[in-house]
Scaffold this active site. Structure first.
Site, PDB file in Angstrom:
ATOM      1  N   PHE A   1     -91.951  88.994 -21.204  1.00 26.61           N
ATOM      2  CA  PHE A   1     -91.615  87.939 -20.249  1.00 26.61           C
ATOM      3  C   PHE A   1     -90.494  87.042 -20.745  1.00 26.61           C
ATOM      4  O   PHE A   1     -89.944  86.250 -19.985  1.00 26.61           O
ATOM      5  CB  PHE A   1     -92.852  87.063 -19.991  1.00 26.61           C
ATOM      6  CG  PHE A   1     -93.538  86.633 -21.257  1.00 26.61           C
ATOM      7  CD1 PHE A   1     -92.950  85.717 -22.116  1.00 26.61           C
ATOM      8  CD2 PHE A   1     -94.760  87.165 -21.604  1.00 26.61           C
ATOM      9  CE1 PHE A   1     -93.563  85.327 -23.288  1.00 26.61           C
ATOM     10  CE2 PHE A   1     -95.392  86.782 -22.776  1.00 26.61           C
ATOM     11  CZ  PHE A   1     -94.782  85.854 -23.629  1.00 26.61           C
TER      12      PHE A   1
ATOM     13  N   TYR B   1     -47.792  82.650 -19.448  1.00 25.30           N
ATOM     14  CA  TYR B   1     -48.968  83.462 -19.737  1.00 25.30           C
ATOM     15  C   TYR B   1     -49.808  83.761 -18.498  1.00 25.30           C
ATOM     16  O   TYR B   1     -50.410  84.831 -18.394  1.00 25.30           O
ATOM     17  CB  TYR B   1     -49.861  82.747 -20.761  1.00 25.30           C
ATOM     18  CG  TYR B   1     -49.347  82.743 -22.187  1.00 25.30           C
ATOM     19  CD1 TYR B   1     -48.103  83.277 -22.517  1.00 25.30           C
ATOM     20  CD2 TYR B   1     -50.117  82.196 -23.203  1.00 25.30           C
ATOM     21  CE1 TYR B   1     -47.644  83.254 -23.822  1.00 25.30           C
ATOM     22  CE2 TYR B   1     -49.663  82.173 -24.519  1.00 25.30           C
ATOM     23  CZ  TYR B   1     -48.421  82.706 -24.816  1.00 25.30           C
ATOM     24  OH  TYR B   1     -47.986  82.685 -26.116  1.00 25.30           O
TER      25      TYR B   1
ATOM     26  N   GLU C   1     -96.111  78.297 -27.089  1.00 17.90           N
ATOM     27  CA  GLU C   1     -94.837  78.852 -26.621  1.00 17.90           C
ATOM     28  C   GLU C   1     -93.732  78.029 -27.281  1.00 17.90           C
ATOM     29  O   GLU C   1     -93.179  77.093 -26.690  1.00 17.90           O
ATOM     30  CB  GLU C   1     -94.785  78.793 -25.097  1.00 17.90           C
ATOM     31  CG  GLU C   1     -95.909  79.625 -24.476  1.00 17.90           C
ATOM     32  CD  GLU C   1     -96.188  79.297 -23.019  1.00 17.90           C
ATOM     33  OE1 GLU C   1     -95.477  78.445 -22.447  1.00 17.90           O
ATOM     34  OE2 GLU C   1     -97.129  79.883 -22.459  1.00 17.90           O
TER      35      GLU C   1
ATOM     36  N   ASN D   1     -95.943  85.909 -14.230  1.00 25.23           N
ATOM     37  CA  ASN D   1     -95.263  86.354 -15.438  1.00 25.23           C
ATOM     38  C   ASN D   1     -94.136  87.297 -15.024  1.00 25.23           C
ATOM     39  O   ASN D   1     -94.367  88.303 -14.370  1.00 25.23           O
ATOM     40  CB  ASN D   1     -96.226  87.091 -16.371  1.00 25.23           C
ATOM     41  CG  ASN D   1     -96.708  86.208 -17.501  1.00 25.23           C
ATOM     42  OD1 ASN D   1     -95.959  85.380 -18.007  1.00 25.23           O
ATOM     43  ND2 ASN D   1     -97.954  86.378 -17.884  1.00 25.23           N
TER      44      ASN D   1
ATOM     45  N   ARG E   1     -47.932  86.738 -17.170  1.00 22.68           N
ATOM     46  CA  ARG E   1     -47.720  87.840 -18.110  1.00 22.68           C
ATOM     47  C   ARG E   1     -49.027  88.403 -18.658  1.00 22.68           C
ATOM     48  O   ARG E   1     -49.125  89.593 -18.970  1.00 22.68           O
ATOM     49  CB  ARG E   1     -46.837  87.346 -19.263  1.00 22.68           C
ATOM     50  CG  ARG E   1     -46.325  88.428 -20.141  1.00 22.68           C
ATOM     51  CD  ARG E   1     -45.506  87.986 -21.330  1.00 22.68           C
ATOM     52  NE  ARG E   1     -45.193  86.584 -21.430  1.00 22.68           N
ATOM     53  CZ  ARG E   1     -45.084  85.946 -22.606  1.00 22.68           C
ATOM     54  NH1 ARG E   1     -45.309  86.592 -23.721  1.00 22.68           N
ATOM     55  NH2 ARG E   1     -44.755  84.678 -22.639  1.00 22.68           N
TER      56      ARG E   1
ATOM     57  N   TYR F   1    -106.427  88.900 -22.479  1.00 24.79           N
ATOM     58  CA  TYR F   1    -105.687  87.680 -22.190  1.00 24.79           C
ATOM     59  C   TYR F   1    -105.374  87.541 -20.705  1.00 24.79           C
ATOM     60  O   TYR F   1    -104.830  88.457 -20.074  1.00 24.79           O
ATOM     61  CB  TYR F   1    -104.371  87.626 -22.991  1.00 24.79           C
ATOM     62  CG  TYR F   1    -103.517  86.460 -22.568  1.00 24.79           C
ATOM     63  CD1 TYR F   1    -103.873  85.160 -22.923  1.00 24.79           C
ATOM     64  CD2 TYR F   1    -102.389  86.638 -21.768  1.00 24.79           C
ATOM     65  CE1 TYR F   1    -103.126  84.078 -22.501  1.00 24.79           C
ATOM     66  CE2 TYR F   1    -101.630  85.563 -21.352  1.00 24.79           C
ATOM     67  CZ  TYR F   1    -102.004  84.291 -21.717  1.00 24.79           C
ATOM     68  OH  TYR F   1    -101.268  83.205 -21.280  1.00 24.79           O
TER      69      TYR F   1
ATOM     70  N   HIS G   1     -99.635  75.812 -11.722  1.00 23.35           N
ATOM     71  CA  HIS G   1     -98.267  76.092 -12.160  1.00 23.35           C
ATOM     72  C   HIS G   1     -97.220  75.811 -11.077  1.00 23.35           C
ATOM     73  O   HIS G   1     -96.018  75.940 -11.338  1.00 23.35           O
ATOM     74  CB  HIS G   1     -98.148  77.546 -12.618  1.00 23.35           C
ATOM     75  CG  HIS G   1     -98.751  77.796 -13.969  1.00 23.35           C
ATOM     76  ND1 HIS G   1    -100.071  77.563 -14.248  1.00 23.35           N
ATOM     77  CD2 HIS G   1     -98.199  78.254 -15.136  1.00 23.35           C
ATOM     78  CE1 HIS G   1    -100.324  77.872 -15.509  1.00 23.35           C
ATOM     79  NE2 HIS G   1     -99.199  78.294 -16.075  1.00 23.35           N
TER      80      HIS G   1
END
Length: 495
Positions: free
Chosen positions: A321, A273, A405, A189, A276, A45, A75
């Site tokens: 990944f 609060y 995906e 990746n 405290r 792959y 990309h």
């Protein structure tokens, strides 16, 4: 390989890269496995196949370099503002460290070019948006890799402007490189965008947690709060680590306090609060942040590539990944940080009300002066903005790559939000810082605890007492600088 710790992040990464420059045997051995695999008539792959939904398409040997080049170019579709240079540098360093662990199979030429970039402060320009935090931070890491090919840009020295990559490469006498089989995939990746944001913010947060305890103690003194809720016995029977640590810090800071002694038997039963419950609230944030630190440290010492290259010759596709481990803790860290600001703003508000001898709005003459009224508005606005930002990104998912995906982490969105939350928290704590310093001035000649007195004097060396309205924005900016300066707590024995 060096084991990277958030507490010594930059030092550890620098040592890791220096070690790899001396001996990159892990990188070379991993690359040899890839080269041997290419001699086989098998599909691997992303090495000799397409990507994502195109994984079943074999690529011929004469097209393998073009395949990797096309991967980076296709990309590089990021958008939005640019990631700050400091975080982009951290992304690059984390990528070098991950590749150096030796399960990615990247070529030495490509690896050494990245090392050259970091050695010469050549930091690629990366847009912040475009990752869904699943197959790694694909778009951001592609942009980080563009200068290898002569595309994209580098930051200038100051991190204020960008320079085309081809101009910078020519200046350094470098030619763009040809990516080898597997190189492009090894580069993009990975979870380095999410990891770099997480590591960057958490490293700063570890300091900010101590500052928050200091400011809480300062406000407690200024408001003549009780020391009783910090009694060690209370926290021993609810023994969360963070809670016990915060209570101990406050007890230490209030040591030898003249203000505390002046009202020890005043008859007040309970404080609000926000005074405290400082140990319970700050402590819960501390424990949450510690969990986030452990997860991010595991991640930055991991291999998040795909496929993974093993020394026995196996090349295995998996899911390392996927950003889910980071996505969850990045959301968690944002929530933990936001709570520090939320309780801080309430303490700031209390100091403006004019209780226990403090002048209303912390100025003697109001009417003509608004006093410290409006900085609290800003704190309130930022706290409310954080409520929106802290909606978890990790509960979302959207399919990509034609459904291949089909579950993504959205950790990249959580990473960007985390930095925004952190910046808001800094501003809110900065407002408490100069508000508490102002309030403490009205307790003179009584002195606060020794630790608080030391911090108060340090603040007054940089920010003066305010007798009338003026440009408060300058003081907010100065207070933010003081918050991040180690000198504020350097001599205090805070845990």
């Amino acid at each position: 390989m060096v084991d990277i710790s958030i507490r010594s992040l930059y030092k550890d990464l620098e040592k890791s890269i220096n070690d790899l420059k001396k001996d990159a045997g892990t990188v070379q051995r991993s690359r040899k496995v890839v080269e041997e695999a290419l001699k086989k008539d098998e599909a691997f792959y992303g090495i000799n196949t397409g990507f994502g939904i195109l994984a079943n398409k074999r690529i011929s040997g004469d097209q393998l370099k073009q395949l990797q080049r096309n991967l980076i170019l296709s990309h590089s579709v990021g958008t939005g503002d640019l990631i700050p240079k400091e975080i982009s540098r951290l992304m690059l360093m984390l990528k070098i460290h991950a590749l150096g662990i030796g399960y990615s199979g990247i070529s030495m030429e490509t690896f050494e070019r990245f090392v050259y970039f970091i050695d010469h402060d050549l930091i690629p320009v990366v847009p912040e948006k475009g990752s869904v935090g699943a197959s790694g931070d694909l778009a951001p890491l592609s942009h980080m890799s563009l200068p290898l090919l002569g595309f994209g840009s580098f930051w200038n020295e100051e991190g204020t402007d960008t320079i085309p990559a081809d101009e910078v490469l020519k200046k350094h006498g470098l030619e763009p490189i040809d990516l080898q089989a597997k190189d492009g995939l090894s580069l993009i990746n990975g979870t380095q965008l999410m990891s770099s944001y997480g590591a960057y913010v958490l490293e700063k947060t570890l300091h900010l947690l101590k500052v928050a305890d200091l400011l809480g103690a300062m406000s407690l003194e200024a408001l003549q709060g009780s020391i009783k809720p910090f009694d060690k016995r209370i926290h021993k029977i609810r023994p969360h680590n963070g809670q016990q640590t915060v209570a101990a810090n406050v007890r230490y800071l209030l040591g030898k306090s003249e203000i505390l002694e002046s009202h020890r038997n005043c008859g007040k039963v309970q404080d609000p609060y926000s005074l405290r419950c400082i140990p319970q609230v700050h402590g819960a944030s501390r424990d949450s942040i510690e969990h986030c630190v452990r997860v991010v440290e595991t991640e930055i010492n991991s291999v998040t590539d795909n496929p993974l290259v093993f020394q026995d010759g196996d090349i295995i596709s998996g899911g390392n990944f996927h950003g889910q481990p980071l996505a969850l803790v990045l959301d968690f860290a944002a929530i933990a940080l936001a709570e520090l600001a939320s309780i801080s703003e309430r303490r700031t508000y209390l100091m403006l009300e004019g209780h226990d001898g403090l002048p209303e709005l912390l100025m003697e003459e109001t009417g003509i002066n608004s006093g410290f009224m409006i900085p609290q508005y800003t704190a309130a606005a930022l706290v409310s903005e954080n409520k929106v930002l802290c909606h978890p990104a990790s509960v979302d998912s959207i399919p990509t790559s034609l459904g291949q995906e089909d579950h993504v982490s959205m950790g990249s969105i959580g990473a960007l939000k985390l930095l925004n939350v952190y910046k808001n928290v800094e501003q809110v704590l900065a407002i408490e810082l100069f508000t508490a310093a102002q309030a403490l001035d009205f307790r003179k000649p009584l002195k606060p605890g020794a630790g608080i007195e030391k911090a108060h004097q340090y603040i007054r060396e940089h920010i003066a007492h305010a007798d009338e309205d003026h440009f408060f924005k300058d003081e907010i900016n100065q207070a933010v600088e003081l918050l991040s300066d180690p000198s504020l707590i350097r001599d205090l024995d805070l845990k």
